[in-house]
Design a protein around this motif. Structure first.
Motif, PDB file in Angstrom:
ATOM      1  N   ARG A  17     106.914 -19.335 -27.602  1.00 38.46           N
ATOM      2  CA  ARG A  17     106.665 -20.364 -28.572  1.00 38.46           C
ATOM      3  C   ARG A  17     106.879 -19.015 -29.679  1.00 38.46           C
ATOM      4  O   ARG A  17     107.228 -18.974 -30.767  1.00 38.46           O
ATOM      5  N   ARG A  21     109.350 -18.088 -33.222  1.00 40.07           N
ATOM      6  CA  ARG A  21     108.946 -17.937 -34.285  1.00 40.07           C
ATOM      7  C   ARG A  21     109.572 -16.865 -34.635  1.00 40.07           C
ATOM      8  O   ARG A  21     109.820 -16.873 -35.818  1.00 40.07           O
ATOM      9  N   TYR A  52     114.027 -25.710 -28.189  1.00 36.61           N
ATOM     10  CA  TYR A  52     113.573 -25.081 -29.741  1.00 36.61           C
ATOM     11  C   TYR A  52     113.054 -26.145 -29.637  1.00 36.61           C
ATOM     12  O   TYR A  52     111.888 -26.043 -30.339  1.00 36.61           O
ATOM     13  N   ASN A  53     113.745 -27.436 -29.616  1.00 33.14           N
ATOM     14  CA  ASN A  53     113.009 -28.596 -30.257  1.00 33.14           C
ATOM     15  C   ASN A  53     112.206 -28.918 -29.781  1.00 33.14           C
ATOM     16  O   ASN A  53     111.203 -30.277 -30.024  1.00 33.14           O
ATOM     17  N   TYR A  55     109.604 -26.857 -29.359  1.00 37.30           N
ATOM     18  CA  TYR A  55     108.645 -26.352 -29.924  1.00 37.30           C
ATOM     19  C   TYR A  55     108.432 -26.200 -31.477  1.00 37.30           C
ATOM     20  O   TYR A  55     107.312 -26.591 -32.189  1.00 37.30           O
ATOM     21  N   PHE A  56     109.098 -26.958 -32.162  1.00 32.93           N
ATOM     22  CA  PHE A  56     109.394 -27.273 -33.759  1.00 32.93           C
ATOM     23  C   PHE A  56     110.199 -27.875 -34.195  1.00 32.93           C
ATOM     24  O   PHE A  56     111.622 -28.129 -32.962  1.00 32.93           O
ATOM     25  N   ARG A  59     113.956 -25.462 -38.721  1.00 33.83           N
ATOM     26  CA  ARG A  59     113.796 -24.232 -39.221  1.00 33.83           C
ATOM     27  C   ARG A  59     112.911 -23.871 -40.165  1.00 33.83           C
ATOM     28  O   ARG A  59     112.062 -22.749 -39.990  1.00 33.83           O
ATOM     29  N   GLN A  61     109.856 -24.941 -39.881  1.00 37.08           N
ATOM     30  CA  GLN A  61     108.274 -25.133 -39.012  1.00 37.08           C
ATOM     31  C   GLN A  61     108.468 -23.619 -38.684  1.00 37.08           C
ATOM     32  O   GLN A  61     107.258 -23.120 -38.534  1.00 37.08           O
ATOM     33  N   ALA A  62     109.520 -23.384 -37.959  1.00 38.60           N
ATOM     34  CA  ALA A  62     109.516 -21.954 -37.237  1.00 38.60           C
ATOM     35  C   ALA A  62     109.380 -21.276 -37.695  1.00 38.60           C
ATOM     36  O   ALA A  62     108.510 -20.007 -37.408  1.00 38.60           O
ATOM     37  N   ALA A  65     105.678 -20.310 -38.891  1.00 41.26           N
ATOM     38  CA  ALA A  65     104.739 -20.605 -37.592  1.00 41.26           C
ATOM     39  C   ALA A  65     104.807 -18.643 -37.755  1.00 41.26           C
ATOM     40  O   ALA A  65     103.545 -18.210 -37.155  1.00 41.26           O
TER      41      ALA A  65
END
Length: 218
Positions: A17, A21, A52-53, A55-56, A59, A61-62, A65
């Motif tokens: 994660r 980010r 990736y999907n 966790y977020f 883009r 949201q990442a 974060a």
């Protein structure tokens, strides 16, 4: 209450994660957020887009974060660390103001980026909901076993108050041309003092926090 250290699996998830980010923010600052794809972030972090999907969801949201990383946990920890003699309302307000305003140069640069895109601002505001779960646990511990439901209501109210303060702080001012630029994703210049905005938004919750504390006292 002592929280056990995370296991290996949890540490690996946390590391992934964090890598995602950090990659998202770095690429957004280098290229501009509109020029960054999920695939680019995943590649830079050394994982697949499918990972990736997990966790977020986007883009944005990442990227956000990287600014808000672990802030909700730090708020809860700060409330828990306050001496028992400190009012719960004061402990919450102090923790929120401290964690939302004590930012370094890197976070400040990222916040400037967030103010340039509507989608980033929306994701930034949505992140306030993450305050609720850890703060619920801390308030419930302070109120005792009978305060679980009350703690959840109070924590949700704090999260809502923080969102309102941030919305007011990021609310565009000026003429119709400026407002049109904002709707199109243009720059928003934060207005007023964020600490003052946060304290003002949290102030109406103080009586409820005080009442909950009094209810637990013998």
């Amino acid at each position: 209450m002592t929280t056990p250290p995370p296991g290996l699996r949890e540490r690996k998830k946390q590391a992934t994660r964090e890598a995602l980010r950090e990659a998202a923010l770095r690429l957004a600052l280098e290229r501009g957020p509109d020029q960054v794809r999920v695939e680019d972030i995943a590649e830079a972090a050394g994982v697949s887009p499918r990972t990736y999907n997990n966790y977020f969801a986007s883009r944005e949201q990442a990227i956000v974060a990287a600014v808000t990383a672990d802030r909700e946990a730090r708020i809860a920890a700060a409330v828990a660390a306050r001496p028992a003699g400190v009012r719960l309302a004061d402990a919450v307000a102090e923790a929120v103001v401290e964690q939302y305003t004590n930012t370094g140069e890197r976070e400040h640069e990222a916040l400037l980026l967030i103010t340039t895109r509507t989608t980033l601002r929306d994701a930034f505001l949505d992140a306030t909901a993450d305050i609720e779960p850890p703060l619920t646990a801390v308030i419930a511990e302070r109120l005792g076993d009978t305060g679980a439901h009350t703690a959840r209501v109070l924590a949700a109210s704090v999260a809502a108050a923080v969102r309102i303060a941030l919305e007011d702080w990021l609310r565009p001012t000026g003429n119709a041309e400026t407002a049109g630029s904002v709707r199109a994703g243009g720059l928003v210049v934060p207005s007023g003092s964020l600490p003052d905005q946060l304290r003002a938004a949290l102030a109406p919750l103080a009586p409820a926090l005080d009442a909950a504390e009094r209810h637990t006292q013998p």
